[in-house]
Write a protein that holds these residues in place. Structure first.
Motif, PDB file in Angstrom:
ATOM      1  N   LEU A   1     -34.366  20.395 -55.053  1.00 60.68           N
ATOM      2  CA  LEU A   1     -34.024  19.302 -54.146  1.00 60.68           C
ATOM      3  C   LEU A   1     -33.112  19.781 -53.012  1.00 60.68           C
ATOM      4  N   LYS A   2     -32.277  20.765 -53.275  1.00 54.90           N
ATOM      5  CA  LYS A   2     -31.448  21.332 -52.198  1.00 54.90           C
ATOM      6  C   LYS A   2     -32.328  22.025 -51.160  1.00 54.90           C
ATOM      7  N   GLN A   3     -33.331  22.758 -51.608  1.00 59.04           N
ATOM      8  CA  GLN A   3     -34.278  23.384 -50.669  1.00 59.04           C
ATOM      9  C   GLN A   3     -35.032  22.320 -49.874  1.00 59.04           C
ATOM     10  N   ASN A   4     -35.467  21.262 -50.560  1.00 64.05           N
ATOM     11  CA  ASN A   4     -36.164  20.177 -49.880  1.00 64.05           C
ATOM     12  C   ASN A   4     -35.268  19.522 -48.838  1.00 64.05           C
TER      13      ASN A   4
ATOM     14  N   ILE B   1     -30.012  12.085 -49.992  1.00 63.55           N
ATOM     15  CA  ILE B   1     -29.067  11.502 -49.036  1.00 63.55           C
ATOM     16  C   ILE B   1     -27.681  12.112 -49.227  1.00 63.55           C
ATOM     17  N   VAL B   2     -27.268  12.306 -50.465  1.00 63.20           N
ATOM     18  CA  VAL B   2     -25.978  12.955 -50.739  1.00 63.20           C
ATOM     19  C   VAL B   2     -25.968  14.373 -50.162  1.00 63.20           C
ATOM     20  N   LEU B   3     -27.117  15.038 -50.167  1.00 64.28           N
ATOM     21  CA  LEU B   3     -27.221  16.390 -49.618  1.00 64.28           C
ATOM     22  C   LEU B   3     -27.323  16.404 -48.093  1.00 64.28           C
ATOM     23  N   GLY B   4     -27.294  15.236 -47.460  1.00 64.04           N
ATOM     24  CA  GLY B   4     -27.252  15.176 -46.003  1.00 64.04           C
ATOM     25  C   GLY B   4     -28.535  14.775 -45.302  1.00 64.04           C
ATOM     26  N   VAL B   5     -29.556  14.411 -46.040  1.00 66.88           N
ATOM     27  CA  VAL B   5     -30.805  13.965 -45.420  1.00 66.88           C
ATOM     28  C   VAL B   5     -30.619  12.512 -44.971  1.00 66.88           C
ATOM     29  N   PRO B   6     -30.922  12.197 -43.722  1.00 68.76           N
ATOM     30  CA  PRO B   6     -30.798  10.808 -43.270  1.00 68.76           C
ATOM     31  C   PRO B   6     -31.755   9.888 -44.038  1.00 68.76           C
ATOM     32  N   ALA B   7     -31.263   8.718 -44.394  1.00 71.40           N
ATOM     33  CA  ALA B   7     -32.073   7.757 -45.139  1.00 71.40           C
ATOM     34  C   ALA B   7     -33.307   7.334 -44.358  1.00 71.40           C
ATOM     35  N   THR B   8     -33.268   7.432 -43.044  1.00 68.49           N
ATOM     36  CA  THR B   8     -34.411   7.036 -42.219  1.00 68.49           C
ATOM     37  C   THR B   8     -35.607   7.954 -42.413  1.00 68.49           C
ATOM     38  N   GLN B   9     -35.401   9.137 -42.985  1.00 70.93           N
ATOM     39  CA  GLN B   9     -36.495  10.069 -43.233  1.00 70.93           C
ATOM     40  C   GLN B   9     -37.180   9.820 -44.567  1.00 70.93           C
ATOM     41  N   LEU B  10     -36.626   8.942 -45.385  1.00 67.55           N
ATOM     42  CA  LEU B  10     -37.093   8.801 -46.763  1.00 67.55           C
ATOM     43  C   LEU B  10     -37.526   7.373 -47.075  1.00 67.55           C
ATOM     44  N   GLU B  11     -38.663   7.250 -47.738  1.00 68.54           N
ATOM     45  CA  GLU B  11     -39.122   5.975 -48.281  1.00 68.54           C
ATOM     46  C   GLU B  11     -39.515   6.215 -49.727  1.00 68.54           C
ATOM     47  N   ILE B  12     -39.465   5.147 -50.512  1.00 70.43           N
ATOM     48  CA  ILE B  12     -39.833   5.292 -51.919  1.00 70.43           C
ATOM     49  C   ILE B  12     -40.915   4.275 -52.283  1.00 70.43           C
ATOM     50  N   VAL B  13     -41.642   4.620 -53.334  1.00 76.12           N
ATOM     51  CA  VAL B  13     -42.645   3.730 -53.914  1.00 76.12           C
ATOM     52  C   VAL B  13     -42.755   4.088 -55.395  1.00 76.12           C
TER      53      VAL B  13
END
Length: 182
Positions: free
Chosen positions: A95-98, A141-153
């Motif tokens: 997940l850190k690499q991702n 998100i904790v690792l710094g990825v903006p929430a706007t880049q992520l969606e869940i299903v």
């Protein structure tokens, strides 16, 4: 009729100028004052031509990077223990690499899909799949990825990774996967 032709020509010129923002439109004073005809010449400077080429090259390179990153993200699902949604320590490095890939490509948007094995009710499995997807999202998100880049299903048990009715098959079903959002 002449006004219609003039209006049509003006609309065509405007459409062409909106299609390519780097082009300059040159109109001579005689052409601008003439009510009979309007002749417009589109002139592209060398600087704007090279900027267009550079921009296209950058866009192509970015598209290649996004495609490679999408393949890298999709290659490794995050697996979970039975009836759990906490991220195992062995998957934190992945997940850190991702997260690094996603931060490097801020225009890339990812769908995180949560899955379960077939044990449990459909409602329970949909909720568990959502908790798994959200756990991965929160970690990124904790690792710094903006929430706007992520969606869940959550797909619950509806999309098994492998066919089978044993623990080995079910272990592959308990996962969160990544997919590129177009």
């Amino acid at each position: 009729m002449k006004r219609f032709g003039f209006a049509l020509m003006l609309i065509m010129v405007m459409a062409m100028s909106f299609g390519c923002a780097k082009k300059q439109v040159a109109v001579t004073p005689e052409e601008a004052s003439s009510s009979e005809t309007a002749v417009v010449e589109v002139v592209e400077t060398e600087d704007s031509a090279s900027m267009n080429g550079t921009a296209q090259a950058n866009e192509a390179q970015l598209a290649e990077e996004v495609a490679a990153a999408a393949v890298a993200l999709a290659d490794t699902p995050i697996l979970f223990d039975f009836d759990k949604f906490d991220i195992k320590p062995s998957y934190r490095a992945i997940l850190k690499q991702n997260a690094e890939l996603l931060k490097k490509l801020p225009s890339m948007r990812i769908l995180i899909a949560g899955h379960t094995d077939p044990r449990g009710t459909s409602e329970y499995n949909l909720a568990l799949g959502e908790r798994r997807a959200r756990a991965v999202q929160d970690y990124l998100i904790v690792l710094g990825v903006p929430a706007t880049q992520l969606e869940i299903v959550s797909y619950g048990e509806e999309r098994p990774a492998v066919q089978g009715s044993n623990e080995a098959a079910w272990a592959q079903d308990r996962r969160a996967e990544f997919a590129l959002i177009q």
